[in-house]
Design a protein around this motif. Structure first.
Motif, PDB file in Angstrom:
ATOM      1  N   SER A   1      44.556  31.647  39.865  1.00 38.41           N
ATOM      2  CA  SER A   1      43.288  32.364  39.750  1.00 38.41           C
ATOM      3  C   SER A   1      43.204  33.225  38.500  1.00 38.41           C
ATOM      4  CB  SER A   1      43.079  33.241  40.988  1.00 38.41           C
ATOM      5  OG  SER A   1      44.158  34.152  41.161  1.00 38.41           O
TER       6      SER A   1
ATOM      7  N   ASP B   1      40.935  42.831  38.166  1.00 39.04           N
ATOM      8  CA  ASP B   1      41.001  42.852  39.638  1.00 39.04           C
ATOM      9  C   ASP B   1      41.594  41.527  40.099  1.00 39.04           C
ATOM     10  OD1 ASP B   1      40.633  42.952  42.377  1.00 39.04           O
ATOM     11  OD2 ASP B   1      38.676  43.930  42.246  1.00 39.04           O
TER      12      ASP B   1
ATOM     13  N   ALA C   1      42.947  40.676  42.909  1.00 35.82           N
ATOM     14  CA  ALA C   1      42.562  40.284  44.270  1.00 35.82           C
ATOM     15  C   ALA C   1      41.193  39.613  44.276  1.00 35.82           C
ATOM     16  CB  ALA C   1      42.563  41.502  45.188  1.00 35.82           C
ATOM     17  N   GLU C   2      40.275  40.142  43.476  1.00 35.63           N
ATOM     18  CA  GLU C   2      38.932  39.548  43.418  1.00 35.63           C
ATOM     19  C   GLU C   2      38.976  38.184  42.743  1.00 35.63           C
ATOM     20  OE1 GLU C   2      34.583  39.456  43.700  1.00 35.63           O
ATOM     21  OE2 GLU C   2      36.336  40.065  44.865  1.00 35.63           O
ATOM     22  N   ARG C   3      39.762  38.053  41.703  1.00 38.94           N
ATOM     23  CA  ARG C   3      39.890  36.744  41.055  1.00 38.94           C
ATOM     24  C   ARG C   3      40.461  35.726  42.041  1.00 38.94           C
ATOM     25  NH1 ARG C   3      41.632  36.855  34.655  1.00 38.94           N
ATOM     26  NH2 ARG C   3      40.095  38.377  33.936  1.00 38.94           N
ATOM     27  N   ALA C   4      41.450  36.137  42.825  1.00 36.74           N
ATOM     28  CA  ALA C   4      42.053  35.227  43.800  1.00 36.74           C
ATOM     29  C   ALA C   4      41.046  34.827  44.874  1.00 36.74           C
ATOM     30  CB  ALA C   4      43.274  35.891  44.434  1.00 36.74           C
ATOM     31  N   ARG C   5      40.259  35.793  45.339  1.00 31.06           N
ATOM     32  CA  ARG C   5      39.253  35.506  46.371  1.00 31.06           C
ATOM     33  C   ARG C   5      38.221  34.504  45.856  1.00 31.06           C
ATOM     34  NH1 ARG C   5      34.224  36.738  47.963  1.00 31.06           N
ATOM     35  NH2 ARG C   5      33.793  37.956  46.074  1.00 31.06           N
ATOM     36  N   LEU C   6      37.727  34.743  44.662  1.00 27.59           N
ATOM     37  CA  LEU C   6      36.725  33.842  44.091  1.00 27.59           C
ATOM     38  C   LEU C   6      37.304  32.460  43.798  1.00 27.59           C
ATOM     39  CD1 LEU C   6      34.967  36.346  41.657  1.00 27.59           C
ATOM     40  CD2 LEU C   6      34.021  35.393  43.778  1.00 27.59           C
ATOM     41  N   TRP C   7      38.546  32.419  43.334  1.00 31.12           N
ATOM     42  CA  TRP C   7      39.178  31.137  43.033  1.00 31.12           C
ATOM     43  C   TRP C   7      39.346  30.294  44.303  1.00 31.12           C
ATOM     44  CZ3 TRP C   7      39.640  27.697  39.595  1.00 31.12           C
ATOM     45  CH2 TRP C   7      40.665  26.728  39.631  1.00 31.12           C
ATOM     46  N   THR C   8      39.673  30.925  45.405  1.00 35.03           N
ATOM     47  CA  THR C   8      39.790  30.210  46.683  1.00 35.03           C
ATOM     48  C   THR C   8      38.462  29.571  47.056  1.00 35.03           C
ATOM     49  OG1 THR C   8      41.540  31.703  47.460  1.00 35.03           O
ATOM     50  CG2 THR C   8      40.342  30.459  49.134  1.00 35.03           C
ATOM     51  N   ARG C   9      37.390  30.288  46.839  1.00 31.28           N
ATOM     52  CA  ARG C   9      36.056  29.753  47.153  1.00 31.28           C
ATOM     53  C   ARG C   9      35.694  28.605  46.200  1.00 31.28           C
ATOM     54  NH1 ARG C   9      32.674  32.845  50.302  1.00 31.28           N
ATOM     55  NH2 ARG C   9      30.818  32.368  49.068  1.00 31.28           N
TER      56      ARG C   9
ATOM     57  N   SER D   1      37.502  25.538  47.300  1.00 31.82           N
ATOM     58  CA  SER D   1      37.028  25.012  48.591  1.00 31.82           C
ATOM     59  C   SER D   1      35.723  24.227  48.456  1.00 31.82           C
ATOM     60  CB  SER D   1      36.835  26.164  49.588  1.00 31.82           C
ATOM     61  OG  SER D   1      35.783  27.019  49.171  1.00 31.82           O
TER      62      SER D   1
END
Length: 343
Positions: free
Chosen positions: A170, A323, A325-333, A336
């Motif tokens: 991410s 951020d 954590a935010e990059r990781a969250r968005l990358w997961t989406r 998907s």
């Protein structure tokens, strides 16, 4: 006979343990590093030269490194090998000791671009000394790509749809998208820049064949699949593995530059013998340690030009992102399958 053999084995095991134990009054240097950064033969040479004992501990990822360094406020180790992004965290938490370059004469032997890197200093104090590095350029299949790619934009080129491999990470991917968009600092994105990068990464997802995790995975895919371009997250190590597997590939640094990790030595608050800590860093910049990085580990050292990156290439040393954590969250989406308007 079996009993005798067991006693003999125990006797020699005891001798080995005693040999590893520091002699009374002998200084001990505690080093935290990555596998391959300090091979046994080099460690023994340093011990002999300085009449000390070196205790090497190894880590496998940055999270583990941060946890072990941060524990007991940096007093469990004397010297650590870490990248520039983690270094910034340590400086912020006062977990590093200023380095006296006068005690590291081998620093003068380093290539000029490694002698004055701003991210290694703060408030006129130097906190780390470069040791090894790898840039993240583009690997291209010479059978499918006739003209060497000049830009990172080629990862998005529809001509290579389903023939691109990119890294499943991410933080790095948002930085790559930011570079493609021309943002000045790929590690510090505004909210607007972040969501424009999301749009770019959705387009990248649609163009790639697969996002990989390890360099070995790339080799396996390359054997059976027509891959034109690879974002080389592992740099020269990845190039070496593919060539050993017989792949007809070449490697370039795009004109926008390449993200690059730079691993350095830093001294921690636990170092009571600062001259010894400096001596270790100086030793690692000598011929023996620098040679083994190249010949045994397939890495680059800071004393000679590598086969994959040159002085004219633009290398962008990793920094902490705005951020993670935010990059990781968005990358997961993104992975998907969310569309651009789904964020």
């Amino acid at each position: 006979m079996k009993k005798y053999a067991a006693i003999t084995k125990l006797f020699f095991a005891s001798l080995t343990l005693l040999a590893a134990w520091p002699a009374a009054g002998q200084d001990v240097l505690r080093v935290l590093a990555w596998p391959g950064y300090a091979e046994p033969e080099q460690v023994r040479l340093f011990e002999k030269q300085h009449d000390v004992k070196v205790e090497i501990s190894y880590v496998d990822d940055d999270d583990e490194l941060w946890q072990r360094v941060n524990r007991n406020h940096g007093r469990n180790f004397d010297v650590v090998a870490l990248n520039t992004a983690v270094l910034q965290q340590l400086i912020d938490q006062a977990l590093t000791v200023a380095i006296d370059m006068k005690q590291i004469p081998n620093g003068k032997k380093q290539l000029s671009r490694f002698r004055n890197i701003p991210v290694l200093s703060r408030n006129n104090s130097r906190y780390a000394v470069p040791y090894t590095y790898s840039e993240m350029g583009l690997i291209y299949n010479r059978k499918l790509v006739k003209k060497p790619p000049q830009s990172i934009n080629e990862l998005w080129n529809p001509a290579y749809k389903n023939q691109v491999l990119a890294f499943d990470g991410s933080a790095h991917n948002f930085s790559i998208a930011a570079m493609q968009l021309g943002y000045r600092n790929p590690f510090r994105l505004s909210r607007e820049q972040t969501f424009k990068s999301v749009s770019k990464l959705v387009d990248l997802r649609r163009n790639v064949y697969r996002f990989y995790k390890t360099p070995e995975e790339v080799v396996e895919i390359f054997k059976d699949t027509p891959i034109a371009l690879i974002y080389a997250n592992y740099g020269s190590q990845q190039v070496s593995l593919l060539k050993k597997a017989g792949a007809d590939i070449d490697y370039v640094i795009p004109r926008e530059g390449a993200l690059a990790w730079l691993d350095c030595w830093a001294i921690l608050p636990g170092a009571e013998n600062l001259p010894l800590a400096h001596a270790w860093i100086n030793f690692t910049l000598g011929k023996e340690m620098s040679r083994q990085l190249v010949e045994q580990q397939g890495l680059a050292n800071t004393l000679q030009e590598s086969d994959t990156a040159h002085a004219k290439d633009k290398l962008i040393w990793l920094e902490p992102v705005e951020d993670s954590a935010e990059r990781a969250r968005l990358w997961t989406r993104i992975l998907s399958g969310h569309k651009k308007d789904g964020f």
